[in-house]
Design a protein around this motif. Structure first.
Motif: not given
Length: 110
Positions: A81-97
């Motif tokens: 899953y990804k959370w990002s700002n509007n231009d995708f220059s900052r983001y958080i990815y998490i992997t879930v199982e």
């Protein structure tokens, strides 16, 4: 057996484009994240703990993550899953199982 969209492990079965109106264009893209997202910060990233549930993290951020990948690795289902700002220059990815965070990554957080 009914599939419940609210459960993280079942999100991969839902189609986010199914409810989008057809505008005559066959190309669809994911909706842009909110322009100002307090969920995209170093402070929030540091609160992510391996073992916490996806729902706990989404409650922390107040936002639903965008499912960007679902894979079967040696019989184990994983989603990213990804959370990002509007231009995708900052983001958080998490992997879930199995509905729990097993890995986290970030880029450009302040």
């Amino acid at each position: 057996m009914a599939v419940t969209k609210d459960l993280p492990e079942n999100r991969m079965y839902s189609n986010p484009y199914a409810e989008m109106p057809y505008d005559g264009d066959m190309e669809y893209s994911a909706p842009l994240p909110k322009l100002t997202s307090p969920a995209i910060s170093k402070a929030v990233f540091q609160k992510i703990k391996v073992g916490m549930t996806l729902m706990e993290f989404e409650k922390l951020t107040g936002e639903t993550g965008m499912l960007v990948s679902s894979m079967d690795v040696n019989g184990r289902q994983k989603q990213v899953y990804k959370w990002s700002n509007n231009d995708f220059s900052r983001y958080i990815y998490i992997t879930v199982e199995k509905g729990k965070v097993i890995e986290k990554k970030d880029k450009g957080l302040k």
